[in-house]
Design an enzyme around this catalytic site. Structure first.
Site, PDB file in Angstrom:
ATOM      1  CB  CYS A 100      -2.704   9.053   0.557  1.00  0.00           C
ATOM      2  SG  CYS A 100      -1.208   7.649   0.826  1.00  0.00           S
TER       3      CYS A 100
HETATM    4  C1  BEZ Z   1      -1.880   3.751   0.024  1.00  0.00           C
HETATM    5  O1  BEZ Z   1      -2.994   3.968  -0.342  1.00  0.00           O
HETATM    6  O2  BEZ Z   1      -1.097   4.919   0.424  1.00  0.00           O
HETATM    7  C2  BEZ Z   1      -2.232   2.187   0.144  1.00  0.00           C
HETATM    8  C3  BEZ Z   1      -3.255   0.968   0.060  1.00  0.00           C
HETATM    9  C4  BEZ Z   1      -2.355  -0.380   0.074  1.00  0.00           C
HETATM   10  C5  BEZ Z   1      -1.361  -0.418   0.158  1.00  0.00           C
HETATM   11  C6  BEZ Z   1       0.122   0.421   0.161  1.00  0.00           C
HETATM   12  C7  BEZ Z   1      -0.634   1.739   0.551  1.00  0.00           C
END
Ligand code: BEZ
Length: 212
Positions: A45
């Protein structure tokens, strides 16, 4: 209930990193990209929000406002924005909804209990100036979205709205486009496409991109 293409995007009032937002009023006459992500301080994100900030001019060219959402509160968003600015070498220039009470998540069906009971999925909605939903996508939490693809779809939607053309597989800006099948009137076709068209089949009519 899930949101389907052509639905009016549900209106809401919610806090954000840029203050209280009344969604439809905030959109005004713009297109909108509303996108959710699982949580603050998560790696994928962080890159997505940084990249969206860098696309500010591309969104503005298309009259599009971006707005992100996660279920964390405003003070968390504010701290995270500092991290995004620092690590992605940008300045977040759009609001992040603080949906701690999950009001918007429920309206837009962003919690998928078989994926996670608590975190929002990575969904995205393109909303047109009539507040109609024109694109929905949902990605797994571990896959960052391709924001060039989002811009490509917006370009395609705007071409359809403005010029009665559709875009073929893998179309990129400047490629030939397809005259929509509902357009049959030869006079209108001549007027709209002065560069002409070629009919590969009666239903497959290709023409140079009209706004080029
Ligand atoms: C994330 O960065 O949002 C994320 C990364 C790996 C698994 C789930 C979420």
């Amino acid at each position: 209930m899930s949101i389907r293409l052509g639905d009016i995007a549900p209106d809401f009032e919610q806090d954000s990193s840029e203050g209280r937002i009344r969604f439809h009023e905030w959109l005004s006459d713009s297109w909108g990209v509303l996108f959710s992500h699982p949580a603050d301080f998560t790696p994928v994100c962080t890159t997505e929000l940084g990249f969206t900030a860098k696309l500010k001019d591309e969104f503005a060219k298309r009259n599009v406002k971006a707005i992100a959402l996660s279920v964390d509160p405003v003070d968390s968003h504010i701290k995270w924005i500092d991290d995004i600015n620092e690590t992605q070498n940008t300045r977040v220039n759009f609001p992040i909804l603080a949906d701690a009470d999950r009001k918007v998540s429920e309206l837009y069906d962003l919690i998928h209990p078989n994926a996670s009971d608590t975190l929002t999925v990575r969904s995205l909605f393109v909303i047109d100036p009539n507040k109609k939903v024109r694109l929905t996508i949902t990605y797994p939490a571990s896959t960052g979205r391709n924001f060039h693809e989002i811009l490509r779809v917006i370009d395609s939607l705007q071409l359809t709205d403005n010029h009665k053309v559709a875009t073929p597989a893998n179309w990129q800006d400047g490629d030939e486009v397809v005259i929509v099948p509902s357009l049959k009137d030869e006079e209108e076709i001549k007027q709209r496409f002065p560069k002409g068209y070629r009919a590969v089949k009666p239903y497959l009519r290709l023409t140079p991109q009209p706004n080029r």
